[in-house]
Design an enzyme around this catalytic site. Structure first.
Site, short mmCIF file in Angstrom:
data_model
loop_
_atom_site.label_atom_id
_atom_site.label_comp_id
_atom_site.label_asym_id
_atom_site.label_seq_id
_atom_site.Cartn_x
_atom_site.Cartn_y
_atom_site.Cartn_z
N ASP A 50 0.83 -1.21 0.00
CA ASP A 50 0.00 0.00 0.00
C ASP A 50 0.87 1.26 0.00
O ASP A 50 1.57 1.54 0.97
CB ASP A 50 -0.89 0.02 1.25
N TYR A 55 3.21 9.73 -0.58
CA TYR A 55 4.31 9.16 0.20
C TYR A 55 5.67 9.39 -0.47
O TYR A 55 6.71 9.18 0.15
CB TYR A 55 4.12 7.64 0.44
N LYS A 80 -2.80 5.91 -4.34
CA LYS A 80 -3.89 6.85 -4.05
C LYS A 80 -3.64 8.19 -4.72
O LYS A 80 -2.48 8.62 -4.82
CB LYS A 80 -4.00 7.08 -2.53
N HIS A 113 -7.50 9.57 -1.97
CA HIS A 113 -6.81 9.61 -0.67
C HIS A 113 -7.65 10.33 0.39
O HIS A 113 -7.80 9.84 1.51
CB HIS A 113 -5.44 10.29 -0.85
P1 NDP Z 1 0.92 1.76 11.73
O1 NDP Z 1 -0.22 1.76 12.67
O2 NDP Z 1 1.06 0.67 10.76
O3 NDP Z 1 2.23 1.87 12.63
C1 NDP Z 1 3.49 2.00 12.08
C2 NDP Z 1 4.49 2.30 13.21
O4 NDP Z 1 4.55 1.18 14.12
C3 NDP Z 1 5.88 2.52 12.72
O5 NDP Z 1 6.47 3.50 13.56
C4 NDP Z 1 6.57 1.17 12.91
O6 NDP Z 1 7.94 1.36 13.12
C5 NDP Z 1 5.87 0.65 14.14
N1 NDP Z 1 5.72 -0.82 14.17
C6 NDP Z 1 5.31 -1.62 13.16
N2 NDP Z 1 5.28 -2.90 13.55
C7 NDP Z 1 5.69 -2.93 14.83
C8 NDP Z 1 5.87 -3.97 15.76
N3 NDP Z 1 5.61 -5.25 15.45
N4 NDP Z 1 6.30 -3.64 17.02
C9 NDP Z 1 6.56 -2.36 17.34
N5 NDP Z 1 6.39 -1.32 16.49
C10 NDP Z 1 5.97 -1.60 15.23
O7 NDP Z 1 0.92 3.20 11.04
P2 NDP Z 1 0.85 3.81 9.58
O8 NDP Z 1 0.35 5.20 9.76
O9 NDP Z 1 2.11 3.64 8.83
O10 NDP Z 1 -0.31 2.98 8.85
C11 NDP Z 1 -0.09 1.82 8.07
C12 NDP Z 1 -0.24 2.12 6.58
O11 NDP Z 1 -1.54 2.61 6.30
C13 NDP Z 1 0.68 3.23 6.06
O12 NDP Z 1 2.02 2.85 5.97
C14 NDP Z 1 0.01 3.56 4.77
O13 NDP Z 1 0.30 2.61 3.79
C15 NDP Z 1 -1.47 3.50 5.18
N6 NDP Z 1 -1.99 4.82 5.59
C16 NDP Z 1 -3.03 5.35 4.85
C17 NDP Z 1 -3.55 6.58 5.17
C18 NDP Z 1 -4.66 7.13 4.36
O14 NDP Z 1 -4.98 8.33 4.52
N7 NDP Z 1 -5.28 6.36 3.50
C19 NDP Z 1 -3.05 7.37 6.30
C20 NDP Z 1 -2.00 6.70 7.04
C21 NDP Z 1 -1.53 5.48 6.70
P3 NDP Z 1 9.12 0.85 12.12
O15 NDP Z 1 8.72 1.16 10.73
O16 NDP Z 1 10.29 1.66 12.59
O17 NDP Z 1 9.26 -0.62 12.39
#
Ligand code: NDP
Length: 280
Positions: A50, A55, A80, A113
């Site tokens: 995704d 991004y 998006k 988006h």
């Molecule tokens: P998430 O809820 O997926 O959290 C991501 C964070 O959690 C990062 O800091 C990551 O750190 C950390 N993390 C991931 N796995 C673990 C784990 N097992 N243990 C501890 N920490 C962990 O947040 P996102 O906002 O990134 O949402 C996911 C996806 O959704 C986005 O990447 C994007 O693709 C989508 N999205 C869509 C939006 C929209 O408007 N449509 C808005 C926001 C997100 P690290 O990377 O350092 O491991």
């Protein structure tokens, strides 16, 4: 939704199948970081990536997909259209730019988006054309409430197949999920881990202890058992693997309810009715 393994899928309204677990790449750098994350994810069995024009990493995403040994048709790719690109005159160009950056022939899912007032329905008209032309296998929306979805209904034509919204134990919006179910719109979670915040919650930590799983695994399993597909982001191999290991246990109904009870409508992102201020 029958939960089987990491390559399990849900069927969208047009019969296209979408994996119920994917890798989010928001904030992954457009270079080695995003490419290696995707490589680790594909190795771990993920088949959905995704991204979004916003991004700034579509080139890296496309390169990782093209360079992998997995056939293109086995990987579900979402992108998006950003706020600034919406409207009749600019949607097609934005889509073509995305395809060109990724070096791909088609997208599996293209989402609006954020629903820009006065523009998102025009954007949708062009997305329907792209869908009819076969350049996108499924089309959908993100960051919408029921009133937005109702306006697609009034417009007629192809209806959104997916709604990707902020969703985690602190923001459930059950009525919206029920509305989507009734209208055959698949609900997908963004920020399923609340950007890491929810992992510190005591109830989640207790359940992690009880099931012998990590806090992230508890939350992601809860998503799937609620019928919501999920796209956790990580750029760390061990976490990418950890987040995919949610198929060897099941949360009891009582424990599902314990997690449901954490809901207090907290958002980490913008509200779908007030995002223009947020991004201006
Ligand atoms: P998430 O809820 O997926 O959290 C991501 C964070 O959690 C990062 O800091 C990551 O750190 C950390 N993390 C991931 N796995 C673990 C784990 N097992 N243990 C501890 N920490 C962990 O947040 P996102 O906002 O990134 O949402 C996911 C996806 O959704 C986005 O990447 C994007 O693709 C989508 N999205 C869509 C939006 C929209 O408007 N449509 C808005 C926001 C997100 P690290 O990377 O350092 O491991």
């Amino acid at each position: 939704m029958k939960i089987t393994n990491i390559q399990g899928k849900v069927k969208l309204a047009n019969e296209v199948e979408m994996p119920y677990l994917g890798l989010g790449v928001y904030k992954a750098d457009n270079g080695e970081e995003v490419k290696t994350s995707i490589q680790h994810a594909l190795e771990a069995g993920y088949r959905l990536i995704d991204t979004a024009a916003f991004y700034g990493n579509e080139e890296g995403v496309g390169e990782a997909i093209r360079n992998s040994e997995i056939p293109r048709e086995e990987i579900f790719v979402t992108s998006k259209i950003w706020i600034d690109d919406q409207g009749k005159g600019s949607t097609r160009k934005a889509f073509n730019d995305t395809l060109e950056k990724m070096g791909l022939e088609y997208l599996d899912l293209y989402l609006i988006h954020w629903p820009v007032p006065g523009k998102f329905l025009d954007t949708w008209q062009i997305m329907q054309d792209l869908y009819a032309e076969g350049s996108i296998k499924a089309i959908g929306v993100s960051n919408c409430l029921e009133h937005h979805l109702e306006s697609f209904k009034e417009l007629g034509g192809v209806q959104p197949m997916v709604l990707q919204n902020e969703f985690h134990p602190k923001l459930i919006q059950q009525e919206l999920i029920d509305y989507c179910k009734k209208n055959n719109i698949h609900y997908q979670a963004w920020s399923p881990l609340m950007r890491g915040e929810i992992l510190k919650n005591d109830v989640i930590k207790e359940l992690a202890e009880k099931y012998g799983k990590s806090a992230a695994q508890i939350v992601l399993r809860w998503d799937l058992q609620k019928g919501v597909t999920t796209i956790p982001k990580s750029v760390h191999k061990e976490r990418i693997i950890e987040n995919s290991n949610v198929f060897d246990f099941e949360l009891s109904l009582d424990d599902m309810r314990k997690i449901d009870a954490l809901n207090d409508n907290t958002r980490t992102g913008a509200h779908p009715d007030h995002f223009m201020e947020h991004f201006s």
